[in-house]
Motif scaffolding. Structure first.
Motif, PDB file in Angstrom:
ATOM      1  N   GLY A 425       0.820  -1.211   0.000  1.00 37.06           N
ATOM      2  CA  GLY A 425       0.000   0.000   0.000  1.00 37.06           C
ATOM      3  C   GLY A 425       0.854   1.261   0.000  1.00 37.06           C
ATOM      4  N   TYR A 426       1.953   1.228   0.756  1.00 37.06           N
ATOM      5  CA  TYR A 426       2.850   2.386   0.805  1.00 37.06           C
ATOM      6  C   TYR A 426       3.482   2.615  -0.567  1.00 37.06           C
ATOM      7  CZ  TYR A 426       6.596   5.442   2.552  1.00 37.06           C
ATOM      8  OH  TYR A 426       7.453   6.490   2.772  1.00 37.06           O
ATOM      9  N   GLY A 427       3.911   1.514  -1.182  1.00 35.30           N
ATOM     10  CA  GLY A 427       4.478   1.620  -2.524  1.00 35.30           C
ATOM     11  C   GLY A 427       3.458   2.172  -3.511  1.00 35.30           C
ATOM     12  N   MET A 428       2.220   1.688  -3.408  1.00 35.26           N
ATOM     13  CA  MET A 428       1.164   2.169  -4.297  1.00 35.26           C
ATOM     14  C   MET A 428       0.920   3.647  -4.095  1.00 35.26           C
ATOM     15  SD  MET A 428      -1.379  -1.074  -3.959  1.00 35.26           S
ATOM     16  CE  MET A 428      -2.841  -0.130  -4.314  1.00 35.26           C
ATOM     17  N   ASN A 429       0.940   4.062  -2.828  1.00 34.70           N
ATOM     18  CA  ASN A 429       0.747   5.465  -2.478  1.00 34.70           C
ATOM     19  C   ASN A 429       1.828   6.322  -3.151  1.00 34.70           C
ATOM     20  OD1 ASN A 429       1.040   7.905  -1.098  1.00 34.70           O
ATOM     21  ND2 ASN A 429       0.302   7.082   0.831  1.00 34.70           N
ATOM     22  N   ILE A 430       3.078   5.856  -3.090  1.00 39.41           N
ATOM     23  CA  ILE A 430       4.176   6.626  -3.685  1.00 39.41           C
ATOM     24  C   ILE A 430       4.058   6.654  -5.207  1.00 39.41           C
ATOM     25  CG2 ILE A 430       6.665   6.484  -4.113  1.00 39.41           C
ATOM     26  CD1 ILE A 430       6.938   5.786  -1.155  1.00 39.41           C
ATOM     27  N   LEU A 431       3.630   5.530  -5.782  1.00 37.88           N
ATOM     28  CA  LEU A 431       3.554   5.458  -7.244  1.00 37.88           C
ATOM     29  C   LEU A 431       2.220   5.979  -7.785  1.00 37.88           C
ATOM     30  CD1 LEU A 431       5.228   1.969  -7.785  1.00 37.88           C
ATOM     31  CD2 LEU A 431       6.265   4.211  -8.069  1.00 37.88           C
ATOM     32  N   GLY A 432       1.351   6.449  -6.903  1.00 34.80           N
ATOM     33  CA  GLY A 432       0.095   7.045  -7.364  1.00 34.80           C
ATOM     34  C   GLY A 432      -0.970   6.048  -7.783  1.00 34.80           C
ATOM     35  N   PHE A 433      -1.023   4.901  -7.105  1.00 33.30           N
ATOM     36  CA  PHE A 433      -2.098   3.938  -7.351  1.00 33.30           C
ATOM     37  C   PHE A 433      -3.058   3.947  -6.162  1.00 33.30           C
ATOM     38  CE2 PHE A 433       1.257   2.390 -10.095  1.00 33.30           C
ATOM     39  CZ  PHE A 433       0.579   1.920 -11.211  1.00 33.30           C
ATOM     40  N   GLU A 434      -4.368   3.860  -6.457  1.00 34.04           N
ATOM     41  CA  GLU A 434      -5.366   3.897  -5.383  1.00 34.04           C
ATOM     42  C   GLU A 434      -5.569   2.503  -4.783  1.00 34.04           C
ATOM     43  OE1 GLU A 434      -7.090   6.450  -4.109  1.00 34.04           O
ATOM     44  OE2 GLU A 434      -5.934   7.813  -5.376  1.00 34.04           O
ATOM     45  N   PRO A 435      -5.626   2.405  -3.447  1.00 30.47           N
ATOM     46  CA  PRO A 435      -5.839   1.080  -2.845  1.00 30.47           C
ATOM     47  C   PRO A 435      -7.292   0.596  -2.871  1.00 30.47           C
ATOM     48  CG  PRO A 435      -5.496   2.726  -1.133  1.00 30.47           C
ATOM     49  CD  PRO A 435      -5.309   3.423  -2.446  1.00 30.47           C
ATOM     50  N   ALA A 436      -8.275   1.521  -2.895  1.00 34.44           N
ATOM     51  CA  ALA A 436      -9.673   1.088  -2.769  1.00 34.44           C
ATOM     52  C   ALA A 436     -10.111   0.158  -3.913  1.00 34.44           C
ATOM     53  CB  ALA A 436     -10.598   2.295  -2.654  1.00 34.44           C
ATOM     54  N   PRO A 437      -9.776   0.458  -5.183  1.00 34.87           N
ATOM     55  CA  PRO A 437     -10.176  -0.476  -6.249  1.00 34.87           C
ATOM     56  C   PRO A 437      -9.570  -1.862  -6.065  1.00 34.87           C
ATOM     57  CG  PRO A 437      -9.422   1.600  -7.195  1.00 34.87           C
ATOM     58  CD  PRO A 437      -9.136   1.661  -5.740  1.00 34.87           C
ATOM     59  N   LEU A 438      -8.362  -1.917  -5.507  1.00 37.23           N
ATOM     60  CA  LEU A 438      -7.731  -3.215  -5.290  1.00 37.23           C
ATOM     61  C   LEU A 438      -8.572  -4.044  -4.315  1.00 37.23           C
ATOM     62  CD1 LEU A 438      -3.938  -3.812  -4.700  1.00 37.23           C
ATOM     63  CD2 LEU A 438      -5.659  -5.176  -3.608  1.00 37.23           C
ATOM     64  N   LEU A 439      -8.990  -3.414  -3.224  1.00 41.91           N
ATOM     65  CA  LEU A 439      -9.780  -4.144  -2.224  1.00 41.91           C
ATOM     66  C   LEU A 439     -11.099  -4.611  -2.823  1.00 41.91           C
ATOM     67  CD1 LEU A 439      -9.908  -4.997   0.776  1.00 41.91           C
ATOM     68  CD2 LEU A 439     -11.286  -2.975   1.148  1.00 41.91           C
ATOM     69  N   LEU A 440     -11.726  -3.725  -3.592  1.00 35.29           N
ATOM     70  CA  LEU A 440     -13.002  -4.080  -4.223  1.00 35.29           C
ATOM     71  C   LEU A 440     -12.814  -5.273  -5.160  1.00 35.29           C
ATOM     72  CD1 LEU A 440     -15.890  -3.087  -4.259  1.00 35.29           C
ATOM     73  CD2 LEU A 440     -15.312  -1.523  -6.097  1.00 35.29           C
ATOM     74  N   GLY A 441     -11.764  -5.234  -5.958  1.00 36.39           N
ATOM     75  CA  GLY A 441     -11.488  -6.340  -6.868  1.00 36.39           C
ATOM     76  C   GLY A 441     -11.215  -7.625  -6.111  1.00 36.39           C
ATOM     77  N   TYR A 442     -10.477  -7.504  -5.015  1.00 36.70           N
ATOM     78  CA  TYR A 442     -10.132  -8.688  -4.224  1.00 36.70           C
ATOM     79  C   TYR A 442     -11.395  -9.374  -3.682  1.00 36.70           C
ATOM     80  CZ  TYR A 442      -9.127 -11.074   0.132  1.00 36.70           C
ATOM     81  OH  TYR A 442      -9.127 -11.978   1.157  1.00 36.70           O
ATOM     82  N   VAL A 443     -12.342  -8.569  -3.175  1.00 36.67           N
ATOM     83  CA  VAL A 443     -13.558  -9.172  -2.615  1.00 36.67           C
ATOM     84  C   VAL A 443     -14.433  -9.755  -3.723  1.00 36.67           C
ATOM     85  CG1 VAL A 443     -15.688  -8.700  -1.360  1.00 36.67           C
ATOM     86  CG2 VAL A 443     -13.557  -7.734  -0.565  1.00 36.67           C
ATOM     87  N   LEU A 444     -14.516  -9.035  -4.855  1.00 38.34           N
ATOM     88  CA  LEU A 444     -15.402  -9.496  -5.913  1.00 38.34           C
ATOM     89  C   LEU A 444     -14.792 -10.603  -6.768  1.00 38.34           C
ATOM     90  CD1 LEU A 444     -17.157  -6.269  -7.200  1.00 38.34           C
ATOM     91  CD2 LEU A 444     -18.053  -8.085  -5.778  1.00 38.34           C
TER      92      LEU A 444
END
Lengths: 501, 154
Positions: A425-444
């Motif tokens: 998540g920290y890496g994503m934050n630095i590289l400008g990727f949003e974590p919320a879509p990842l979580l949504l994809g993971y659950v679905l």
């Protein structure tokens, strides 16, 4: 609409025990929501494990309480500190903070609570009346339609939220891949477990969520946010909180308009409180006779977006509970929690578990009322909590995350997993990727795969089933339109002063 | 900072996505792909792997088009935060495994606490004792989570 069930639901929700869970949920949610930088997602993920010891009804009531407790709390932080805990409160900063600076923080907070309450109440009523229709409609949904619905939710959530749409869609795919880790339900094949037995049940939801939203947050904020920024809260006494009667009358219409926008966007997959609050703010500014007041403490600039995002917060439960398709990451967490409790949300859920469904609705009401009653006397306390520096707070947050993740399976492996997701998540934050879509994809992910396989099996391997069924065709057409729109809006020529830069 | 012809965030992120996609496609070949009608366990992940790799390429391309760059500039990651926080959680896991909850909390808070330069040794020790006492009271006694407290308890 079923009044007997609703009354029975109130009966369950008002038992001493469930009332206690609701109170505890809204209190803790509120407390965590007030902390800057921690929104409902982090609050729910950190506290999710605590609820696992309870029976499902109590746990859900508490989780829902945490959710809107954090919503209300986030507004307080936005107004007092100008730091939105969550994106859906970013708009509240625009007029809430100037109002606080003008010496009326109490009025701003009261306005946000009052509008949130009205928005939520109307949202609950809509939920009660609309859910049965959704259930009826959902019964005619085939696997192809479910697949299309989830695809639309994922695409809408990544193209309409903040950040780059392309990068968010990539995060959805990564989330779907993470969801594929574990044992394949249909064949029993172990997938991507790297031979680690702890991974054969899949990657733990709580480890993913607390890592991405809790630990990543600590990593990003430690050593950065120094001390506390709050100027000693004045005018937070009870008497200084009430708006004037003229202001009350003045904000009724903005609240109702905000609620309407929020309720509609909450039901649609992929659009949640954030978009609702931005849209209703823009709408109020557009129809206002004095748009120049916005940004300088206009009361309708607080009332409309707050009503809107709380109405959306309630109506977002409709697709989550009746279709089993969550619209945003918070709802995805709720869905994940339900599945952990052995309840599969979907069109049969309200009929099979009327006690849980209706007591949840009843508890929404109770929880919102508790929040208003509790928040007013507690504002002074929240303001003092904001004085606690972050350097004291984060080690305790870290501990809560570790013990919480551990407690689900009594597994220290999961704690390590959460840490890994924190680094991700920290890496994503630095590289400008949003974590919320990842979580949504993971659950679905697992649900989507199941529906895709079922749809293709029923159609004997013919993919045209997705365009032959009207529901699925419509939803997929919307997906294509959304992608087309976001490509167009990214590539269209920008005004020259921005393009040069 | 030197101006680059590309946005490092997009290029690094895109390369990672590309690598993940390729790894998934290669790894997924172990599993039966099946047919479109009867999908094997490999079908969906391999499909996603291809999409992931393609999106990785698109993100790299985006990084070379100045007009499409994200706002702001890349912040360098804080090595201190990464090492300190990872170390504290690792210490929690190791101490939890071999010693018990109380030593694990003390290790977590003490190591984690030093990451912030504003914390003094005294404040960290007080905080560690406070978190340990509160944590044990709340989680071990009130919520009944199974976790031995000390090396000598069972």
């Amino acid at each position: 609409m079923d009044f007997d069930n609703l009354i029975a639901g109130f009966g369950i929700a008002l038992t001493f025990q469930n009332l206690g869970y609701s109170l505890l949920g809204v209190f803790v949610g509120n407390l965590i929501g007030v902390l800057p930088g921690i929104g409902p997602l982090a609050a729910i993920s950190i506290l999710l494990p605590v609820t696992f010891g309870l029976e499902p009804t109590g746990a859900l009531i508490m989780l829902a309480g945490i959710y809107y407790g954090a919503q209300y709390g986030g507004a307080t932080t936005s107004i007092l500190l100008n730091i939105p805990g969550v994106a859906s409160h970013a708009v509240t900063c625009l007029d809430g903070h100037p109002m606080a600076k003008q010496g009326r923080p109490g009025v701003a907070i009261f306005t946000s609570m009052y509008s949130s309450f009205i928005g939520a109440c109307i949202g609950i009523v809509i939920m009660m009346f609309f859910s049965p229709f959704m259930v009826k409609a959902a019964l005619s949904f085939g696997p192809a339609d479910y697949f299309a619905m989830m695809a639309l939710g994922l695409i809408a959530a990544s193209t309409l939220a903040q950040g780059s749409a392309l990068k968010s869609i990539a995060m959805v795919i990564v989330g779907l891949l993470i969801g594929a880790v574990g044992t394949d339900v249909q064949t029993g094949q172990q997938r991507f477990t790297l031979g680690i037995p702890e991974l054969s049940d899949g990657i733990n939801l709580v480890a993913v969520a607390t890592g991405l939203f809790g630990i990543a947050d600590v990593l990003a904020n430690v050593n950065r946010s120094q001390g506390s920024i709050l100027t000693k809260g004045k005018n937070l006494a009870l008497r200084a909180m009430f708006p004037t009667r003229a202001e009350f009358r003045f904000m009724t219409k903005p609240i109702l308009r905000g609620t309407g926008i929020g309720a509609i966007l909450g039901i649609l997959p992929g659009t949640g409180g954030t978009i609702a609050s931005f849209m209703s703010y823009a709408f109020e500014k557009k129809i206002s006779r004095t748009p120049s007041r916005f940004g300088k403490g206009a009361i309708e600039g607080i009332a409309a977006p707050e009503a809107s995002n709380n109405a959306a917060a309630q109506t977002a439960f409709i697709p989550t509970l009746t279709l089993g398709v969550p619209g945003d990451a918070v709802m995805a967490l709720m869905l994940g929690a339900l599945i952990i409790f052995g309840i599969q949300p979907g069109p049969r859920f309200p009929a099979e578990h009327p006690d849980i469904f209706w007591s949840l609705i009843a508890s929404f009401w109770i929880g919102n009322l508790l929040l208003v009653l509790m928040n007013i006397p507690l504002i002074g306390l929240w303001a003092r909590i904001l004085l606690v520096p972050y350097r004291i707070m984060y080690p305790a947050i870290l501990f809560f995350i570790c013990i919480g993740v551990y407690s689900i399976n009594n597994s220290l492996f999961d704690v390590g997993l959460a840490m890994a997701f924190g680094l991700l998540g920290y890496g994503m934050n630095i590289l400008g990727f949003e974590p919320a879509p990842l979580l949504l994809g993971y659950v679905l992910g697992p649900l989507m795969e199941e529906h895709l396989r079922r749809a293709m099996l029923l159609s004997r391997g013919d993919p045209s089933v997705f365009i032959e069924r009207p529901i699925s065709a419509t939803l997929l057409a919307l997906c294509v339109a959304l992608i087309g729109w976001s490509v167009w809006s990214a590539l269209k020529p920008k005004p020259p002063e921005l393009a040069v830069a | 900072m030197r101006r680059l012809a590309f946005d490092p965030r997009d290029v690094i992120g895109g390369l990672l996505l590309l690598a993940l996609g390729v790894a998934t496609v290669i790894g997924g070949e172990e599993y039966a792909i099946g047919t479109a009608r009867r999908m094997g366990p490999g079908y969906f992940p391999v499909l996603l792997g291809y999409i992931c790799a393609a999106l990785g390429l698109a993100v790299i391309a985006k990084g070379f088009i100045r007009r499409l760059w994200d706002e702001g500039e890349m912040q360098l990651p804080s090595v201190r935060a990464i090492l300190g926080i990872t170390g504290s959680v690792a210490a929690f896991i190791l101490a939890g495994q071999h010693l018990g909850l109380v030593p694990a909390i003390l290790a977590l808070v003490v190591i984690g606490g030093f990451v912030d330069r504003g914390n003094t040794p005294r404040s960290i020790i007080l905080l560690a004792i406070g978190v340990a006492a509160g944590g044990v009271a709340l989680f071990s006694y009130a919520l009944g989570i199974v976790f031995r407290l000390f090396p000598w308890s069972y």
